[in-house]
Write a protein that holds these residues in place. Structure first.
Motif, PDB file in Angstrom:
ATOM      1  N   ARG A   1       0.821  -1.407  -0.044  1.00  0.00           N
ATOM      2  CA  ARG A   1       0.039   0.091  -0.121  1.00  0.00           C
ATOM      3  C   ARG A   1       0.855   1.255   0.012  1.00  0.00           C
ATOM      4  O   ARG A   1       0.389   2.288  -0.324  1.00  0.00           O
ATOM      5  N   ASN A   2       2.092   0.991   0.555  1.00  0.00           N
ATOM      6  CA  ASN A   2       2.940   2.186   0.392  1.00  0.00           C
ATOM      7  C   ASN A   2       3.658   2.203  -0.885  1.00  0.00           C
ATOM      8  O   ASN A   2       4.579   1.541  -1.151  1.00  0.00           O
ATOM      9  N   ARG A   3       3.371   3.280  -1.680  1.00  0.00           N
ATOM     10  CA  ARG A   3       4.217   3.138  -3.069  1.00  0.00           C
ATOM     11  C   ARG A   3       5.346   3.505  -3.124  1.00  0.00           C
ATOM     12  O   ARG A   3       6.104   3.587  -4.159  1.00  0.00           O
ATOM     13  N   ASP A   4       5.988   4.384  -2.102  1.00  0.00           N
ATOM     14  CA  ASP A   4       7.401   4.495  -2.014  1.00  0.00           C
ATOM     15  C   ASP A   4       8.104   3.155  -1.967  1.00  0.00           C
ATOM     16  O   ASP A   4       9.378   3.543  -1.978  1.00  0.00           O
ATOM     17  N   LEU A   5       7.732   2.135  -1.658  1.00  0.00           N
ATOM     18  CA  LEU A   5       8.491   1.078  -1.472  1.00  0.00           C
ATOM     19  C   LEU A   5       8.475   0.204  -2.828  1.00  0.00           C
ATOM     20  O   LEU A   5       7.073  -0.211  -3.320  1.00  0.00           O
ATOM     21  N   GLY A   6       9.605  -0.027  -3.459  1.00  0.00           N
ATOM     22  CA  GLY A   6       9.500  -0.613  -4.845  1.00  0.00           C
ATOM     23  C   GLY A   6      10.019  -1.955  -4.687  1.00  0.00           C
ATOM     24  O   GLY A   6      10.075  -2.866  -5.495  1.00  0.00           O
TER      25      GLY A   6
ATOM     26  N   GLY B   1      15.104  -4.445 -12.209  1.00  0.00           N
ATOM     27  CA  GLY B   1      14.856  -5.212 -13.417  1.00  0.00           C
ATOM     28  C   GLY B   1      14.513  -6.735 -13.146  1.00  0.00           C
ATOM     29  O   GLY B   1      14.379  -7.519 -14.148  1.00  0.00           O
ATOM     30  N   PHE B   2      14.796  -7.079 -12.021  1.00  0.00           N
ATOM     31  CA  PHE B   2      14.467  -8.495 -11.598  1.00  0.00           C
ATOM     32  C   PHE B   2      13.145  -8.878 -11.050  1.00  0.00           C
ATOM     33  O   PHE B   2      12.369  -7.904 -10.722  1.00  0.00           O
ATOM     34  N   GLY B   3      12.973 -10.207 -10.991  1.00  0.00           N
ATOM     35  CA  GLY B   3      11.462 -10.329 -10.410  1.00  0.00           C
ATOM     36  C   GLY B   3      11.889 -10.729  -8.972  1.00  0.00           C
ATOM     37  O   GLY B   3      11.251 -10.251  -8.127  1.00  0.00           O
ATOM     38  N   LEU B   4      12.815 -11.694  -8.667  1.00  0.00           N
ATOM     39  CA  LEU B   4      13.184 -11.999  -7.380  1.00  0.00           C
ATOM     40  C   LEU B   4      14.582 -12.133  -7.391  1.00  0.00           C
ATOM     41  O   LEU B   4      15.382 -12.475  -8.236  1.00  0.00           O
ATOM     42  N   LEU B   5      15.138 -11.510  -6.039  1.00  0.00           N
ATOM     43  CA  LEU B   5      16.364 -11.299  -5.738  1.00  0.00           C
ATOM     44  C   LEU B   5      16.990 -12.153  -4.621  1.00  0.00           C
ATOM     45  O   LEU B   5      16.267 -12.071  -3.640  1.00  0.00           O
ATOM     46  N   GLY B   6      18.002 -12.816  -4.813  1.00  0.00           N
ATOM     47  CA  GLY B   6      18.740 -13.611  -3.396  1.00  0.00           C
ATOM     48  C   GLY B   6      20.044 -13.089  -3.174  1.00  0.00           C
ATOM     49  O   GLY B   6      20.450 -12.479  -3.990  1.00  0.00           O
TER      50      GLY B   6
ATOM     51  N   VAL C   1      11.523  -9.288  -3.434  1.00  0.00           N
ATOM     52  CA  VAL C   1      10.524  -9.328  -4.407  1.00  0.00           C
ATOM     53  C   VAL C   1      10.218  -8.075  -4.745  1.00  0.00           C
ATOM     54  O   VAL C   1      10.074  -6.949  -4.267  1.00  0.00           O
ATOM     55  N   SER C   2      10.458  -7.994  -6.215  1.00  0.00           N
ATOM     56  CA  SER C   2      10.331  -6.531  -6.752  1.00  0.00           C
ATOM     57  C   SER C   2       8.843  -6.432  -6.897  1.00  0.00           C
ATOM     58  O   SER C   2       8.033  -7.156  -6.920  1.00  0.00           O
ATOM     59  N   ARG C   3       8.373  -4.914  -6.784  1.00  0.00           N
ATOM     60  CA  ARG C   3       7.136  -4.589  -6.883  1.00  0.00           C
ATOM     61  C   ARG C   3       6.456  -4.991  -8.352  1.00  0.00           C
ATOM     62  O   ARG C   3       5.325  -5.463  -8.458  1.00  0.00           O
TER      63      ARG C   3
ATOM     64  N   TRP D   1       6.345 -19.683  -6.813  1.00  0.00           N
ATOM     65  CA  TRP D   1       6.356 -18.234  -7.474  1.00  0.00           C
ATOM     66  C   TRP D   1       7.348 -18.074  -8.416  1.00  0.00           C
ATOM     67  O   TRP D   1       7.039 -17.234  -9.335  1.00  0.00           O
ATOM     68  N   ALA D   2       8.384 -18.556  -8.269  1.00  0.00           N
ATOM     69  CA  ALA D   2       9.438 -18.571  -9.231  1.00  0.00           C
ATOM     70  C   ALA D   2       9.284 -18.896 -10.541  1.00  0.00           C
ATOM     71  O   ALA D   2       9.498 -18.112 -11.694  1.00  0.00           O
ATOM     72  N   LEU D   3       8.682 -19.979 -10.900  1.00  0.00           N
ATOM     73  CA  LEU D   3       8.300 -20.670 -11.942  1.00  0.00           C
ATOM     74  C   LEU D   3       7.285 -19.860 -12.793  1.00  0.00           C
ATOM     75  O   LEU D   3       6.876 -20.117 -13.756  1.00  0.00           O
ATOM     76  N   ARG D   4       6.507 -18.962 -11.843  1.00  0.00           N
ATOM     77  CA  ARG D   4       5.288 -18.377 -12.715  1.00  0.00           C
ATOM     78  C   ARG D   4       5.914 -16.750 -12.745  1.00  0.00           C
ATOM     79  O   ARG D   4       5.103 -15.855 -13.247  1.00  0.00           O
ATOM     80  N   ARG D   5       7.049 -16.733 -13.010  1.00  0.00           N
ATOM     81  CA  ARG D   5       7.591 -15.273 -13.110  1.00  0.00           C
ATOM     82  C   ARG D   5       7.668 -14.661 -14.413  1.00  0.00           C
ATOM     83  O   ARG D   5       7.905 -13.131 -14.638  1.00  0.00           O
ATOM     84  N   GLY D   6       7.359 -15.387 -15.410  1.00  0.00           N
ATOM     85  CA  GLY D   6       7.432 -15.055 -16.737  1.00  0.00           C
ATOM     86  C   GLY D   6       9.043 -14.975 -17.215  1.00  0.00           C
ATOM     87  O   GLY D   6       9.712 -15.430 -17.054  1.00  0.00           O
ATOM     88  N   ARG D   7       8.937 -13.404 -17.791  1.00  0.00           N
ATOM     89  CA  ARG D   7      10.110 -13.008 -18.241  1.00  0.00           C
ATOM     90  C   ARG D   7      10.907 -12.185 -17.365  1.00  0.00           C
ATOM     91  O   ARG D   7      12.182 -11.719 -17.631  1.00  0.00           O
ATOM     92  N   LEU D   8      10.534 -12.126 -16.182  1.00  0.00           N
ATOM     93  CA  LEU D   8      11.374 -11.204 -15.119  1.00  0.00           C
ATOM     94  C   LEU D   8      12.208 -12.378 -14.710  1.00  0.00           C
ATOM     95  O   LEU D   8      12.116 -13.419 -14.122  1.00  0.00           O
ATOM     96  N   PRO D   9      13.713 -11.929 -14.779  1.00  0.00           N
ATOM     97  CA  PRO D   9      14.797 -12.922 -14.265  1.00  0.00           C
ATOM     98  C   PRO D   9      14.905 -13.006 -12.562  1.00  0.00           C
ATOM     99  O   PRO D   9      14.346 -12.213 -12.021  1.00  0.00           O
TER     100      PRO D   9
END
Length: 348
Positions: free
Chosen positions: A118-123, A148-153, A209-211, A233-241
């Protein structure tokens, strides 16, 4: 100077013995503003009340001797926000949400993410296990890694063996659904970062997790209850790396609430039931042709540990894999409403 911001979700269940190391280490973060949301899944050990007492300064904190970096207690009292409260204009913030029922890991994560989003300042939003301790520069590293990523570890290390890697990222066998930890048991000092393009998923123990990902893919599926949510979740990420942050270190106590395996002993029946149930559910969704192979693996694994005398654990594997009624010892660990959510039926 405006500091980068990062939302943090901690899902707690009977985490009173570990949560303060995590919270204190997050509050010691440098060069970043953290919006920390603790989602308590109906703990029975008094976790929420203890968090309130700690924030008020009624419970002194002293870092245990096994924390592998210097850690001093944050000044108290600390404001403890409720769900819906606005974040302060500066500094770290902690929000405590009590769900009232243990709906599983994904349900807790989703509640926290919905609050933070809900806080749009958080990306970006960091899902972190509460039995972790975080070096002071890791949160800023996660907050400032190029987007530019979907999930970051990052790298998760064993807290009791701080040079030993628990996981750099996850791999999944498409024939059996079995997951492997990239880098497992290797030396942190001697092991280079992995190629994120070769990873299948980011561990839910420490996952940013990216917005963009959250808004495109949606929340985690909650019917796994425990395990495989982040793989799904990761396998549903589409083109987001997937991406990897080499400076994003976390020290993890590992399995304090659910009974993960130790050297010479398998995981608890509770852990095994949900892990193997989740594995077969995952295969049915993504690789349905591999379900027979996955069930054959279950039979072999159950036979292997039964031969070592772990009959309750073996039965938990079979019951989870074939979606049978859970063992009484597994069901007994959950309250009636949580059982209905976890098993899809009333076991009273």
């Amino acid at each position: 100077m405006t500091l980068p911001q990062l939302g943090v979700v901690l899902v707690t269940f009977n985490s009173a013995d570990v949560i303060f190391d995590c919270l204190e280490s997050l509050l010691a973060s440098r060069g970043v503003r953290l919006a920390i949301t603790v989602v308590d899944n109906a703990s029975t050990d008094g976790t929420p009340a203890l968090i309130r007492a700690w924030a008020a300064g009624a419970t002194p904190y002293e870092a245990p001797g096994d924390i592998p970096f210097p850690l001093a207690a944050a000044p108290k009292p600390l404001p403890l926000l409720a769900e819906g409260d606005p974040l302060p204009a500066e500094g770290h913030a902690i929000t405590l949400i009590e769900t009232g029922v243990n709906g599983g890991f994904a349900a807790g994560v989703n509640r926290g993410l919905a609050h933070l989003a809900r806080n749009r300042d958080l990306g970006r939003f960091w899902v972190l296990n509460p039995d972790s301790a975080v070096p002071p520069d890791s949160p800023r590293a996660f907050a400032t890694t190029p987007g530019g990523f979907g999930l970051l570890g990052g790298r998760v290390l064993y807290l009791d063996k701080p040079d030993v890697i628990q996981i750099d990222g996850g791999l999944v066998n498409r024939r059996t659904g079995v997951t492997d930890n990239s880098g497992l048991f290797q030396s942190h000092r001697d092991t280079p970062p992995p190629d994120p393009g070769r990873l299948d998923f980011i561990t839910g123990a420490s996952m940013v997790v990216s917005r963009e990902f959250y808004e495109a893919v949606g929340p985690m599926r909650e019917d796994y209850f425990l395990y495989y949510e982040e793989v799904d979740w990761a396998l549903r990420r589409g083109r987001l790396p997937l991406a990897y942050c080499a400076e994003g270190l976390v020290y993890h106590r590992a399995g304090t609430a659910i009974g993960s395996p130790t050297i010479g002993r398998p995981a608890s029946p509770f852990s095994l039931y949900f892990k193997h149930r989740g594995r077969i559910l995952f295969l049915k969704r993504f690789f349905p042709g591999s379900v027979p192979t996955g069930l054959a693996f279950s039979l072999a694994k159950a036979g292997q540990i039964a031969a070592k005398g772990y009959r309750a654990e073996a039965w938990a594997i079979l019951a989870g894999s074939f979606n049978l009624r859970p063992p009484a010892s597994v069901a007994a660990r959950l309250a009636p409403e949580a059982r209905r959510l976890a098993f899809g039926r009333d076991l009273a």
